[in-house]
Design an enzyme around this catalytic site. Structure first.
Site, PDB file in Angstrom:
ATOM      1  N   ARG A 235     132.060  -2.370  78.089  1.00  0.00           N
ATOM      2  CA  ARG A 235     133.274  -2.257  79.321  1.00  0.00           C
ATOM      3  C   ARG A 235     131.760  -2.155  80.742  1.00  0.00           C
ATOM      4  O   ARG A 235     130.896  -1.798  79.252  1.00  0.00           O
ATOM      5  CB  ARG A 235     133.687  -0.738  79.879  1.00  0.00           C
ATOM      6  CG  ARG A 235     135.175  -0.252  79.611  1.00  0.00           C
ATOM      7  CD  ARG A 235     135.794   1.305  78.886  1.00  0.00           C
ATOM      8  NE  ARG A 235     135.862   0.981  80.701  1.00  0.00           N
ATOM      9  CZ  ARG A 235     136.599   2.678  80.794  1.00  0.00           C
ATOM     10  NH1 ARG A 235     136.139   3.370  79.982  1.00  0.00           N
ATOM     11  NH2 ARG A 235     136.444   2.583  82.273  1.00  0.00           N
ATOM     12  N   HIS A 236     132.395  -2.196  81.674  1.00  0.00           N
ATOM     13  CA  HIS A 236     130.907  -2.039  82.220  1.00  0.00           C
ATOM     14  C   HIS A 236     130.714  -0.066  82.769  1.00  0.00           C
ATOM     15  O   HIS A 236     130.998   0.012  81.797  1.00  0.00           O
ATOM     16  CB  HIS A 236     131.919  -2.462  84.025  1.00  0.00           C
ATOM     17  CG  HIS A 236     132.696  -1.518  84.441  1.00  0.00           C
ATOM     18  ND1 HIS A 236     132.451  -0.242  84.715  1.00  0.00           N
ATOM     19  CD2 HIS A 236     134.205  -2.234  84.032  1.00  0.00           C
ATOM     20  CE1 HIS A 236     133.443   0.092  84.968  1.00  0.00           C
ATOM     21  NE2 HIS A 236     134.778  -0.604  84.358  1.00  0.00           N
ATOM     22  N   ASN A 242     134.747   4.515  89.262  1.00  0.00           N
ATOM     23  CA  ASN A 242     135.238   6.020  87.929  1.00  0.00           C
ATOM     24  C   ASN A 242     135.154   7.701  87.964  1.00  0.00           C
ATOM     25  O   ASN A 242     135.142   8.628  87.061  1.00  0.00           O
ATOM     26  CB  ASN A 242     134.365   5.856  86.541  1.00  0.00           C
ATOM     27  CG  ASN A 242     134.435   3.953  85.970  1.00  0.00           C
ATOM     28  OD1 ASN A 242     133.692   3.669  85.729  1.00  0.00           O
ATOM     29  ND2 ASN A 242     135.649   3.952  85.884  1.00  0.00           N
ATOM     30  N   ARG A 288     130.628  -5.161  89.149  1.00  0.00           N
ATOM     31  CA  ARG A 288     130.601  -3.928  88.287  1.00  0.00           C
ATOM     32  C   ARG A 288     130.417  -4.781  86.795  1.00  0.00           C
ATOM     33  O   ARG A 288     129.382  -4.039  85.649  1.00  0.00           O
ATOM     34  CB  ARG A 288     131.377  -2.310  88.231  1.00  0.00           C
ATOM     35  CG  ARG A 288     133.203  -3.007  87.780  1.00  0.00           C
ATOM     36  CD  ARG A 288     134.583  -2.004  88.138  1.00  0.00           C
ATOM     37  NE  ARG A 288     134.901  -1.563  87.648  1.00  0.00           N
ATOM     38  CZ  ARG A 288     136.028  -1.980  88.527  1.00  0.00           C
ATOM     39  NH1 ARG A 288     135.781  -3.172  89.523  1.00  0.00           N
ATOM     40  NH2 ARG A 288     137.838  -2.220  87.612  1.00  0.00           N
ATOM     41  N   GLU A 310     139.788  -6.691  85.518  1.00  0.00           N
ATOM     42  CA  GLU A 310     141.041  -5.212  85.370  1.00  0.00           C
ATOM     43  C   GLU A 310     142.457  -5.884  85.541  1.00  0.00           C
ATOM     44  O   GLU A 310     143.209  -6.555  86.785  1.00  0.00           O
ATOM     45  CB  GLU A 310     140.211  -4.561  85.873  1.00  0.00           C
ATOM     46  CG  GLU A 310     140.800  -3.055  85.572  1.00  0.00           C
ATOM     47  CD  GLU A 310     141.032  -2.544  84.391  1.00  0.00           C
ATOM     48  OE1 GLU A 310     142.017  -3.016  83.515  1.00  0.00           O
ATOM     49  OE2 GLU A 310     140.326  -1.412  83.840  1.00  0.00           O
ATOM     50  N   HIS A 375     136.727  -4.556  81.603  1.00  0.00           N
ATOM     51  CA  HIS A 375     137.371  -3.434  82.027  1.00  0.00           C
ATOM     52  C   HIS A 375     138.469  -2.934  81.045  1.00  0.00           C
ATOM     53  O   HIS A 375     138.613  -3.243  79.475  1.00  0.00           O
ATOM     54  CB  HIS A 375     137.952  -3.862  82.746  1.00  0.00           C
ATOM     55  CG  HIS A 375     137.157  -4.756  84.590  1.00  0.00           C
ATOM     56  ND1 HIS A 375     136.570  -4.209  85.018  1.00  0.00           N
ATOM     57  CD2 HIS A 375     137.079  -5.715  84.367  1.00  0.00           C
ATOM     58  CE1 HIS A 375     136.636  -4.715  85.808  1.00  0.00           C
ATOM     59  NE2 HIS A 375     136.230  -6.252  85.346  1.00  0.00           N
TER      60      HIS A 375
END
Lengths: 450, 450
Positions: A235-236, A242, A288, A310, A375
């Site tokens: 993931r980023h 987040n 991201r 995403e 994502h």
């Protein structure tokens, strides 16, 4: 666990299709990768919600002859011949019953090495209105065959508990017995719909494809290769959304997320097991993921795919779960009931994401070493493809931030290794019904870092 | 008009790709459909924003020998041989220059009938780092060849103004001269990447495909067929949102829209020219297209495709243009500046729509007679594919409501017929900068009903 059965009337786009049913008939000598191809095709089709099932004639035969020696496969061994025919008969009968119950694509995994046998299968299927697609795997690359033999003798139930050297010798003898009667698909069978794969995709012949579903199966099979390679997933780094517990959006990385981006090159190096090799890096088009990949070696190619963006949360984009529950209580409820199929208003479902990821999977199958920075929902779907994860479960997987996952496809399954960056990040996992901004996964959650 | 040149760094997904450049080298005797395949491939690739161009060696040769007789193509005619070689040389030189300027896929349209010639092309391309993909069209179906010959003698510039009978005879002699030296691609050339198409896709052989872009071209070409068929296109009947001047949404039909749905079966029948045949009907998943198709014959198969849903207008969904201009003035402006590339916030651009329509185009190429009931932007994109419309222009096409369009692909282009229902409906066409709910198209607007 039995996989939830995908619904009948779907072509992988979630829409009704015509009533095509296809029996994919594998053809080839032992150790030509037939079972591998069969298993991959099943996994791919189920991932697309197309009901598919492998019928392995060997498993039927083993009920009566668990560990036969090579003699059993000699054409002059009448008893062996009778039992092998009975096994084929039993497998085909079960398969046709499965079609009657609504199955879409069956894969008949056996040598099917004579024209007579293939004709018999076609006639049985014709009678039930089931199309046949013969897939022959031919191979004259000795090295490839030997590595397959090695694989078989260590994994086949026929040789459990036997001396490896003896098993390999016996298996070579078995192949020799098949070679005596083996007939490749040729001009005489030009009325058959078939795909002939030579040396694992180096060359393919495609004959008389009839419809779209057949052409999709063929396209997938012709893109497979068996070079050793791995796929890295991350993931980023932790993003500001987040941290705030918001979904979607196009936020920047947090400071800790930036630290992960700086750490990622080392983490990847750690995963190399000594063998340094350049990777191709794929990111989404959102900042991201691009920022997370920015410190990777300059000489590695980087591609941005919109298909890796995403899951689109539509009207809920940029909201917290508490806000969603407040503003769209029915949607919040409906999504928890069936997370795979729930489509955000003006957005996407996991099912939609799988469809847009199909070209990604196809290119992954063609490619060698790839690192994907993407994502949570996207990673879950890609992971589900490689690990054969159930659609009911995959949307609930725990994919922690700041963690690198390395998948290595093997003949029978995919190996997984995990590298943690030791840089703290919030948890973005969410349990059913919860509106917490950050919570720890439940005990029985499948976590990809374990 | 010269087509706007699609940008270099794109793989049809609007993202950067590796620097692959491919020369597709056609191989085959005259009248094997090579030019048709070349033109279709060019049209398809440009539609996907991949810069592609056909280099036709015959056009270069005609500069020096405009209307040569069959003797010209005799291997023993040294002067003819010299001129044909000079034409190939000129075409390849221009092509390599085009690659230097950033071209992605060139299609070299000529017979390329000897191994020596093919080797020469490969070496020229290798030197410039351009991949080669040889595409051989073989055909032993006499009927097919004759219909191609008939097509050629009536359309080829080589025979303009000549007696058709004599032209056909001369052309058959020309083919015979080529046959003397023709060498099919065989085992000796197994180091080449090639696609061999036998009898227009009945059977194909694919050798040594190297990368994703090659595999996409191959997949497209192997799905082509040349059976005579048509594609019918219609928008849904007038919807309540059309009446209110709102975009997007999932509105019901207006009363006049309902009347169009009742009229549609007759309109389709009128288009049949006496030949009654069942159509397969595709709609989107939105209620206005499904309602429009509801009175079509029960026995016709109907499929709903999410890929046929209207362009997603994101945050502007359900708004009028006046409201959009009011609330998002910068977006309103940006969209008019570059309507093809403008992506609605949280929604889609025309470019995005083309990408999701690709599987639809692929299935259309495989299919025979299909009636598609869909939406304005989607219809514009499908129409642009078949009619080779420029991306700058296609988002501005006028596609009136209550109109059935029948497209019939021919060897050199696509025929269009239009059937109007004579049921009034609002205009949903909109000129640059306008916020009118309904307005008449400008004089110079391309209208699909004319």
């Amino acid at each position: 666990m039995e996989l939830a059965r995908p619904s009948r009337k779907t072509n992988g786009k979630g829409v009704q299709v015509e009533d095509t049913q296809i029996c994919v008939v594998m053809v080839g000598l032992p150790a030509r990768g037939k079972s591998l191809i069969a298993q991959k095709a099943q996994r791919y089709l189920r991932w697309l919600s197309i009901d598919a099932r492998v019928f392995n004639v060997g498993n039927y035969r083993r009920k009566d002859a668990a560990q036969p020696s090579a003699d059993f496969f000699d054409v002059n061994n009448l008893e062996g011949e009778r039992m092998r025919r009975a096994a084929a008969e039993a497998a085909v009968t079960d398969m046709l019953k499965w079609f009657k119950d609504g199955g879409i694509i069956a894969i008949l995994d056996a040598t099917n090495s004579t024209k007579k046998r293939r004709r018999w299968i076609k006639e049985r299927c014709d009678k039930e209105g089931v199309e046949t697609l013969f897939v022959e795997s031919k191979c004259d690359d000795e090295e490839l065959i030997m590595s397959n033999i090695l694989e078989v003798k260590t994994t086949s139930p026929d040789y459990v508990g036997q001396d490896p050297e003896e098993a390999a010798q016996d298996f070579r003898n078995r192949i020799r017995n098949y070679e005596k009667v083996y007939e490749t698909i040729d001009e005489e069978e030009s009325d058959l719909t078939y795909l002939k794969i030579m040396n694992v995709g180096k060359r393919v012949i495609i004959n008389a494809i009839q419809d779209y579903l057949q052409s999709r199966v063929v396209y997938y099979l012709m893109n497979l290769h068996i070079k050793q390679r791995s796929i890295w997933l991350s993931r980023h780094g932790e993003s500001m959304w987040n941290v705030y517990g918001k979904i979607g959006g196009d936020a920047k990385l947090s400071e800790r997320g930036e630290a992960y981006a700086r750490k990622l090159p080392d983490l990847v190096k750690e995963s190399f097991d000594g063998n340094d090799h350049p990777l191709t890096v794929w990111t989404s088009t959102l900042q991201r993921t691009i920022a997370t990949a920015q410190h990777l070696p300059q000489e590695w190619n980087q591609l941005q795919w919109k298909a890796l963006d995403e899951l689109d949360s539509g009207v809920c984009d940029n909201m917290t779960y508490a806000e969603i529950k407040e503003e769209y209580p029915e949607d919040f409820e409906a999504r928890d009931q069936d997370k795979y199929n729930y489509r955000y208003r003006g957005g996407e479902s996991y099912r939609d994401v799988v469809i847009r990821l199909e070209p990604i999977i196809m290119e992954l199958e063609r490619s060698e070493n790839i690192l994907i920075v993407t994502h949570q929902a996207i990673l879950r779907c890609i992971y589900a493809y490689f690990m054969n994860e159930d659609q009911e479960k995959s949307p609930w997987l725990n994919v922690p931030l700041h963690t690198l996952i390395k998948l290595t496809p093997r003949a029978y399954g995919t190996d997984r290794q995990v590298y943690k960056a030791a840089i703290p990040a919030v948890s973005t996992w969410r349990g059913k019904g919860s509106v917490a901004k950050h919570e720890d996964p439940l005990e029985d959650t499948t976590s990809l870092d374990k």
